[in-house]
Design a protein around this motif. Structure first.
Motif, PDB file in Angstrom:
ATOM      1  N   ARG A   7      -6.229  30.434  -6.964  1.00  0.00           N
ATOM      2  CA  ARG A   7      -4.918  29.974  -7.382  1.00  0.00           C
ATOM      3  C   ARG A   7      -4.708  30.366  -8.835  1.00  0.00           C
ATOM      4  O   ARG A   7      -5.516  30.039  -9.705  1.00  0.00           O
ATOM      5  CB  ARG A   7      -4.767  28.458  -7.255  1.00  0.00           C
ATOM      6  CG  ARG A   7      -3.320  28.011  -7.505  1.00  0.00           C
ATOM      7  CD  ARG A   7      -3.209  26.509  -7.600  1.00  0.00           C
ATOM      8  NE  ARG A   7      -3.981  25.964  -8.706  1.00  0.00           N
ATOM      9  CZ  ARG A   7      -3.623  26.054  -9.989  1.00  0.00           C
ATOM     10  NH1 ARG A   7      -2.513  26.713 -10.322  1.00  0.00           N
ATOM     11  NH2 ARG A   7      -4.364  25.536 -10.924  1.00  0.00           N
ATOM     12  N   GLU A  52      -9.730  27.847  -8.984  1.00  0.00           N
ATOM     13  CA  GLU A  52      -8.465  27.394  -9.575  1.00  0.00           C
ATOM     14  C   GLU A  52      -8.701  27.218 -11.059  1.00  0.00           C
ATOM     15  O   GLU A  52      -9.106  26.159 -11.522  1.00  0.00           O
ATOM     16  CB  GLU A  52      -8.014  26.079  -8.945  1.00  0.00           C
ATOM     17  CG  GLU A  52      -7.752  26.162  -7.457  1.00  0.00           C
ATOM     18  CD  GLU A  52      -7.173  24.866  -6.907  1.00  0.00           C
ATOM     19  OE1 GLU A  52      -6.119  24.435  -7.418  1.00  0.00           O
ATOM     20  OE2 GLU A  52      -7.778  24.294  -5.987  1.00  0.00           O
ATOM     21  N   THR A  94     -13.339  28.685  -3.537  1.00  0.00           N
ATOM     22  CA  THR A  94     -12.056  28.396  -4.177  1.00  0.00           C
ATOM     23  C   THR A  94     -12.189  28.483  -5.688  1.00  0.00           C
ATOM     24  O   THR A  94     -13.126  27.915  -6.275  1.00  0.00           O
ATOM     25  CB  THR A  94     -11.551  26.996  -3.785  1.00  0.00           C
ATOM     26  OG1 THR A  94     -11.440  26.923  -2.359  1.00  0.00           O
ATOM     27  CG2 THR A  94     -10.200  26.711  -4.412  1.00  0.00           C
TER      28      THR A  94
END
Length: 534
Positions: free
Chosen positions: A50, A212, A210
């Motif tokens: 992200r 971010e 992930t």
């Protein structure tokens, strides 16, 4: 991790020739998203990242993608890597960013998107393309034509996945990803991770890592947010004053017609601006973006299409002439400024009846914005907030530019006038000499030399239907007078090349092509040569 503590690209595991290519372009220190994701991507793991546009995502997935495909062989119509993006402009930017490193690794990268020649894309696929950077609609069309086969794709990337969800591309995206064989690497990058994106993650990514590391666009510390509350009659004047600021600015409007109208009003008021919207063809959009990036025009007035993945460095300010309709639109528009650690200003012009909805939108976006009531007259506060300039200054600058343009035009016209005068003098001199010569011939002081006029005599009319020799003038002269025998030292046609008592016109060995005579004639030993070349 501070910026100074970031590892180098070599320490991330990239090959040295790629590191050298990065250094040649001034890229020596990775951005946070790159430092976090590149090692896992090089290891072949699925990535869920992200980060807003401008945070360095392209190299985060692009460099590992190219590194994995290096050294392999791509078959016709079967790319080994695909990158799906929502817009044509973003597709071209991604390809431009990755092409230097693809060249280093001997990999071909091709853009596949609407608004460009499909035939060229088909031709490239038939030759073999290693990496396709594609919009979903065009790639699906090529797949339906049988010229794009995804059965050998090893790495698939979704860039700006949330934008593709907003623009209704998800059905096409899922149709494309269903054709990619299982077991390959998947990377998905998005500014937000919401319901639609979560569905893609669960369906296509396997145990993703992930990352971010980048805050939302509205939370960037180097970005200032302002709301300018104006009366309806003052909106055009305030827009013009803010748009006339020094620096590179992108102004957003709601519709294509509004885009054209605002640009026309600004240009009429002396503010240089260009329009960018979905109703323009790809060539016009590309040229407009190029002029804006190169600084030829400081202001770009655009619809929401420009918020979808356009990367332009050095944008100082984003101006919402028409407020954004959703939180996501606001954040995407705001993301055009304050990129890669730079500072930027986001200002929204709001009419009184729009205040409540605008403040609610900002609250949902987590944005803290200063609120200002702006009158139509120029004020120092408006200059402090946005760098606005008075309309009088704008008109003065426009007049100065007009003077400079006129001076430049005068210089060009002066050069053309000087060239015309030089030509006139030359022609006058020729005419004088011709007149003196003609007078001398008439007076008898000069004997006219006919030789210089012979080359200009008109040719006699030639009629193919007349008998042979009739075109030579009176019928006496024939083909150089050769038929009259020795009168002018010529020869008779029948006596040119006799052989064995037969004249040439007899066609029985007289030297014609195809009869064998010409070859024999050139090989006669008594002539001293055996071939035509000798």
């Amino acid at each position: 991790m501070s910026h100074t503590d970031m590892p180098t690209f070599s320490e991330l595991g990239l090959p040295q020739r790629v590191v050298d290519a990065l250094a040649e372009r001034g890229v020596t220190t990775p951005f946070p998203i790159q430092a976090a994701s590149i090692p896992d991507a090089l290891a072949g793991r699925d990535i869920l990242g992200r980060g807003r546009t401008g945070s360095g995502k392209t190299l985060s997935f692009g460099l590992p993608l190219l590194n994995r495909l290096a050294g392999g062989r791509t078959k016709a119509k079967r790319p080994r890597g695909i990158v799906l993006v929502p817009t044509r402009e973003l597709a071209m930017q991604v390809a431009d960013s990755l092409e230097p490193y693809g060249n280093v690794l001997n990999l071909d990268i091709k853009v596949v998107c609407g608004g460009t020649s499909m035939q060229r894309q088909i031709f490239a696929l038939q030759r073999g393309v290693d990496v396709l950077v594609a919009t979903p609609g065009r790639l699906r069309d090529l797949m339906s034509r049988g010229v794009a086969d995804l059965t050998e794709v090893e790495v698939a990337v979704l860039d700006e996945a949330d934008q593709m969800a907003d623009m209704g591309f998800l059905p096409e995206v899922t149709e494309i990803l269903d054709q990619v064989p299982a077991g390959g690497q998947r990377m998905l990058f998005s500014a937000t991770l919401e319901n639609e994106i979560d569905t893609l993650v669960k369906r296509y990514l396997s145990s993703p890592v992930t990352h971010e590391v980048d805050p939302p666009a509205g939370a960037v510390s180097t970005m200032e947010h302002h709301v300018l509350v104006v009366k309806p009659n003052d909106k055009s004047a305030v827009t013009a004053m803010v748009a006339a600021r020094q620096g590179r600015t992108i102004a957003f409007v709601r519709t294509q017609l509004g885009c054209e109208r605002v640009v026309e009003e600004l240009n009429a008021g002396g503010v240089r601006a260009l329009a960018l919207h979905g109703g323009m063809n790809q060539a016009a959009r590309t040229k407009t973006l190029a002029d804006f990036k190169e600084g030829k025009v400081p202001l770009l007035v655009a619809t929401g299409v420009a918020a979808r993945g356009i990367h332009v460095d050095g944008v100082d300010m984003v101006l919402h002439v028409d407020p954004a309709g959703t939180t996501k639109d606001y954040l995407h528009r705001a993301g055009r400024t304050a990129r890669a650690g730079e500072s930027g200003i986001v200002a929204t012009i709001v009419l009184p009846h729009q205040r409540r909805s605008m403040f609610k939108l900002l609250e949902e976006a987590g944005v803290e914005a200063e609120r200002h009531r702006v009158e139509g007259a120029f004020s120092e506060e408006l200059t402090r907030i946005t760098g606005a300039r008075s309309l009088a200054d704008v008109r003065a600058d426009a007049a100065s530019r007009a003077v400079e343009d006129a001076e430049s035009e005068i210089v060009q016209l002066t050069r053309r006038l000087q060239a015309a005068e030089d030509r006139l003098i030359d022609l006058q001199e020729r005419a004088r000499k011709a007149t003196e010569y003609a007078e001398g011939v008439r007076n008898g002081t000069i004997v006219e030399d006919d030789r210089e006029h012979r080359a200009h005599r008109p040719r006699r009319d030639f009629d193919r239907n007349k008998p042979r020799g009739a075109n030579a003038g009176g019928g006496e002269r024939r083909f150089g007078d050769r038929d009259r025998g020795g009168e002018r030292g010529g020869f008779k046609r029948d006596d040119r090349h006799p052989r064995d008592g037969h004249p040439r016109d007899g066609r029985t060995g007289g030297g014609y092509r195809g009869q064998g005579g010409r070859k024999d004639r050139f090989e006669r030993p008594e002539r001293g040569y055996r071939s035509r070349n000798d």
